[in-house]
Design a protein around this motif. Sequence first.
Motif, short mmCIF file in Angstrom:
data_model
loop_
_atom_site.label_atom_id
_atom_site.label_comp_id
_atom_site.label_asym_id
_atom_site.label_seq_id
_atom_site.Cartn_x
_atom_site.Cartn_y
_atom_site.Cartn_z
N GLY A 283 3.38 9.33 11.30
CA GLY A 283 4.87 10.37 10.65
C GLY A 283 5.56 9.11 10.37
O GLY A 283 6.83 9.46 10.10
N TYR A 284 4.67 8.23 9.54
CA TYR A 284 6.08 7.45 8.81
C TYR A 284 6.05 8.10 7.63
O TYR A 284 5.00 7.72 6.49
CB TYR A 284 5.50 5.48 9.06
CG TYR A 284 5.82 4.74 8.30
CD1 TYR A 284 7.02 4.53 8.72
CD2 TYR A 284 5.46 4.57 6.49
CE1 TYR A 284 7.82 3.41 7.87
CE2 TYR A 284 6.62 3.66 6.19
CZ TYR A 284 7.96 3.18 6.13
OH TYR A 284 8.57 1.79 6.61
N LYS A 285 7.46 7.74 6.96
CA LYS A 285 7.38 8.19 5.24
C LYS A 285 8.40 6.57 4.22
O LYS A 285 9.37 6.49 5.79
CB LYS A 285 8.50 9.25 5.12
CG LYS A 285 6.84 10.37 5.44
CD LYS A 285 7.94 11.67 5.09
CE LYS A 285 7.08 12.58 5.03
NZ LYS A 285 7.71 13.80 4.62
N ALA B 255 12.50 -4.70 -5.26
CA ALA B 255 11.81 -4.46 -6.74
C ALA B 255 11.42 -3.09 -7.11
O ALA B 255 11.87 -2.27 -7.57
CB ALA B 255 11.52 -5.72 -7.79
N ASP B 256 10.85 -2.39 -5.19
CA ASP B 256 10.23 -1.68 -5.66
C ASP B 256 11.01 -0.53 -5.40
O ASP B 256 10.47 0.67 -5.58
CB ASP B 256 8.54 -2.10 -4.83
CG ASP B 256 8.06 -2.57 -4.88
OD1 ASP B 256 7.52 -3.48 -6.20
OD2 ASP B 256 6.91 -3.03 -4.58
N SER B 257 11.82 -1.15 -4.22
CA SER B 257 12.62 0.65 -4.32
C SER B 257 13.51 0.28 -4.96
O SER B 257 14.92 1.53 -4.85
CB SER B 257 13.06 -0.29 -2.63
OG SER B 257 12.66 -0.36 -1.71
N ALA C 17 0.93 -1.01 -0.18
CA ALA C 17 -0.14 0.53 -0.07
C ALA C 17 1.11 1.28 -0.28
O ALA C 17 0.84 2.27 -0.77
CB ALA C 17 -0.79 0.04 1.59
N LEU C 18 1.93 1.29 1.14
CA LEU C 18 2.97 2.16 0.65
C LEU C 18 3.65 2.88 -0.50
O LEU C 18 4.04 4.21 -0.71
CB LEU C 18 4.03 2.34 1.83
CG LEU C 18 3.56 2.05 3.13
CD1 LEU C 18 4.66 2.16 4.69
CD2 LEU C 18 2.80 4.27 3.52
N GLN D 298 -5.66 0.35 1.52
CA GLN D 298 -5.07 2.16 1.48
C GLN D 298 -4.96 3.02 2.10
O GLN D 298 -4.29 3.70 3.08
CB GLN D 298 -5.32 2.04 -0.23
CG GLN D 298 -4.19 1.57 -1.32
CD GLN D 298 -3.38 1.41 -1.77
OE1 GLN D 298 -2.28 2.04 -1.23
NE2 GLN D 298 -2.72 0.94 -2.67
N VAL D 299 -6.54 2.90 2.34
CA VAL D 299 -7.09 4.16 3.53
C VAL D 299 -6.45 5.00 4.65
O VAL D 299 -5.67 5.53 5.29
CB VAL D 299 -8.32 4.31 3.97
CG1 VAL D 299 -9.05 5.84 4.50
CG2 VAL D 299 -9.28 4.70 1.70
#
Length: 344
Positions: free
Chosen positions: A51-53, A93-95, A28-29, A40-41
């Motif tokens: 405060g996570y990114k 892979a997503d990173s 989701a992130l 997702q919500v």
Amino acid sequence: MLQAKTPRVTIQDVAALSGLSICTVSRALRRLPNVSESAQVKVADAAAKLGYKASSAASRLAGGSTGAVAIIAPTATAWFFARAVEAAEEVFADSGYDTVLISLRNSPSVQRKLFGDLEGLAQRVDGVLLLNIALSETEMAALAASGLAVASVGMHGVPWDNVGIDNEEAAFTATDHLLRLGHWDVAMLAGSEAGEASLVTANERLKGFERALSEHELTVDPDLVLDAGSSIEGGRRAMTELIENRRMPTAIFAGCDETAFGAVMALRDLGLSAPKNVSIIGIDDHQMSWFMGLTTIAQPVADQGAFAANLLVERLHRPGLPNPPSSHVLETKLVERKSTRRRR
């Protein structure tokens, strides 16, 4: 006056607050498909509150980066490792990282060769994710000093980020379940077979088995503790040895579900079955456990792989991160099915 350092928010914190798995939160992130709008919500709300990114691939190490990470596993064929690798690969892979999968093929000599040339490995990858590898003190020190970013699954007391379960407690819960069903004659099929590299989990699960017996004022019978590795064939071989050359207990604790599957096959070969002749419990909650009706201790395998991969990516993206290595223990739970019953 020094201010207290704010604890680092991890993807596990977001998962706990949202009530979703770490794998789902990770997807989701990163806005990947196959995640519902409601999920997702929930993830977005939880991340905002904490405060996570998620780390950005744009913050990749500057200069000299290979853009690749290595996943090192004792074997690539066992279900646990295949499942953990798949979840970790998705995160990498997503990173923006390519993945190099290295199987030690359960061979001590392959392991010695790999960790004896970490300089060569560092020329190929930026970081390493270890899956339940038993390292010598020399190997651990060499890896820590190699300059590679490191994270692991299922390892304890290591100088890098680790994600795992409490293997001793999982084994204790499994054995205690059998004992509470009235089975005082319990065998354990686990450990490593001859020629295999030692798994970190083997000794921990033996300790859990022994502790459960001790708390019920029972002693361990050496004849009822057999090395079975972590494979179906190993479980089948150990169970056959137990019945034909030792003695038949009333219950079996198998160190993993695949070993339990092999034990069930051996019973069938001899005209016996579980739980009619013997109760059997495993650890994992393998995708075929429900089909086999196997009672087991479920562990979040994919979540361990995804969580550890996220921790490694964070280290790669922020090489100067001052936070000390972290250790995260994920929950397990007893799943009762048809392979265990009260002793008659």
